[in-house]
Design an enzyme around this catalytic site. Structure first.
Site, short mmCIF file in Angstrom:
data_model
loop_
_atom_site.label_atom_id
_atom_site.label_comp_id
_atom_site.label_asym_id
_atom_site.label_seq_id
_atom_site.Cartn_x
_atom_site.Cartn_y
_atom_site.Cartn_z
N ASP A 69 -49.68 25.26 26.29
CA ASP A 69 -50.67 24.33 26.85
C ASP A 69 -52.05 24.56 26.24
O ASP A 69 -52.83 23.61 26.07
CB ASP A 69 -50.73 24.48 28.37
CG ASP A 69 -49.52 23.86 29.05
OD1 ASP A 69 -48.67 23.29 28.35
OD2 ASP A 69 -49.44 23.95 30.29
N GLY A 70 -52.37 25.81 25.90
CA GLY A 70 -53.66 26.11 25.27
C GLY A 70 -53.83 25.39 23.94
O GLY A 70 -54.93 24.97 23.59
N ARG A 74 -56.71 22.55 22.77
CA ARG A 74 -57.44 22.53 21.50
C ARG A 74 -57.25 21.20 20.78
O ARG A 74 -58.18 20.65 20.18
CB ARG A 74 -56.98 23.68 20.61
CG ARG A 74 -57.46 25.04 21.06
CD ARG A 74 -58.94 25.21 20.85
NE ARG A 74 -59.41 26.52 21.25
CZ ARG A 74 -60.68 26.93 21.19
NH1 ARG A 74 -61.60 26.09 20.74
NH2 ARG A 74 -61.03 28.13 21.58
N ASN A 144 -58.57 20.25 31.46
CA ASN A 144 -58.11 21.04 32.61
C ASN A 144 -59.21 21.24 33.65
O ASN A 144 -59.06 20.82 34.80
CB ASN A 144 -57.60 22.41 32.16
CG ASN A 144 -56.10 22.42 31.96
OD1 ASN A 144 -55.44 21.39 32.00
ND2 ASN A 144 -55.55 23.59 31.74
N GLY A 186 -53.37 25.21 36.55
CA GLY A 186 -53.90 26.26 35.68
C GLY A 186 -54.75 27.26 36.44
O GLY A 186 -54.32 27.87 37.43
N LEU A 189 -55.07 26.88 40.24
CA LEU A 189 -53.89 27.31 41.00
C LEU A 189 -53.90 28.83 41.19
O LEU A 189 -53.58 29.33 42.28
CB LEU A 189 -52.62 26.88 40.26
CG LEU A 189 -51.29 27.23 40.93
CD1 LEU A 189 -51.13 26.51 42.25
CD2 LEU A 189 -50.12 26.90 40.00
#
EC number: 2.7.1.23
Length: 289
Positions: A69-70, A74, A144, A186, A189
């Site tokens: 997900d990172g 980007r 996010n 993310g 949470l």
């Protein structure tokens, strides 16, 4: 079709997925462009030449992100407001956004060719500050979350918070997270925030380790304009936009609101958010369920 490929890792697993991906794409006559920095690290191992890109334009049909997900976060900084759909191949761990596994790559490409997919539009946050800051001004949005937090101290900070110009409270804590529905799985949470479905028109304010136990996550309409001011023992504090971090002076006015554009995530009919949620959070692993 013209496709961009992006990754920020040069490990064996992303390389293996890349090799499978380019093989399938070439078999179906896609025009392939690989992000220049990534290509520099993997070009010798691919044993063939590809076009590269440093910036995207609207001529691309979609972007494929290889990683977790990172990596998608980007990739969002490249896509910006170009309306280019993003497909995520997962070589990381959790993967709420990157859900395609290596053995599903060919099926995903065929689904794209046959237009057997859906577009999930994801809300972003934008930020504005009343001081000069190059890091924020160069890329002032996040998919996010946007978070403020303490810097160079173990002492808590005070985050004065207004919603639509009405005072809410002053959080005495390590910081405050403003999260989109996408980001609700993310950082928010992990700090006790709720899971919000991607299509909900909501944002969530989640305090980070608040001193007052009555401070709880708050779900608000995504049309709300949020204004923050941070104070504390140190003269500066941090603000993060997804994984990008900048330093601001205390008492800087920070304005956060829904961005004027969305990010388009490509999803396939064999996957849903609820299905991903069950898998990633291991719901049902307890035999009593």
């Amino acid at each position: 079709m013209k496709v961009a490929i992006f990754s920020q890792f040069q490990k064996k697993k992303p390389l293996a997925s890349l090799e499978v991906l380019v093989k399938v794409l070439k078999e179906h006559n896609f025009k392939i462009f690989i992000e220049a920095t990534f290509y520099k690290h993997v070009s010798k191992k691919l044993n063939q030449e590809f076009n590269t890109f440093t910036d995207l334009d609207s001529s691309f049909d979609f972007l494929i992100s290889i990683g977790g997900d990172g990596t998608i976060l980007r990739a969002v900084t490249l896509v910006r407001d170009l309306n280019i759909p993003i497909v995520g191949i997962n070589t990381g761990r959790l993967g709420f956004l990157a859900t395609i596994q290596q053995d599903q790559i060919e099926d995903a490409v065929l689904a794209i060719i046959n237009k057997d997919y859906q577009i999930s539009e994801r809300t972003l946050l934008s930020i504005d500050v009343n001081e000069e800051n190059k890091e924020i001004q160069s890329c002032n949005f996040a998919l996010n979350e946007i978070a403020v937090s303490r810097k160079n101290t173990t002492s808590m900070i005070t985050v004065e918070t207004e919603l639509n110009d009405e005072y809410l409270t002053s959080y005495w804590s390590d910081g405050l997270i403003i999260s989109t529905p996408t980001g609700s799985t993310g950082y928010s949470l992990s700090c006790g925030g709720p899971v919000i479905t991607p299509n909900a028109a909501s944002l969530v304010l989640t305090p980070i380790a608040p001193h007052n136990l009555s401070a709880r996550p708050l779900v608000i309409e995504d049309s709300t304009v949020i204004k923050l001011k941070v104070d504390g023992r140190e003269k500066k504090h941090l603000v993060s936009l997804d994984s990008r971090i900048a330093t601001l002076n205390n008492n800087t006015l920070i304005t956060i609101k829904k961005a004027p554009f969305t990010i388009k995530m490509m999803t396939f009919h064999n996957e849903t958010f609820l299905d991903t949620l069950r898998k990633k959070l291991l719901w049902g692993e307890d035999k009593r369920n």
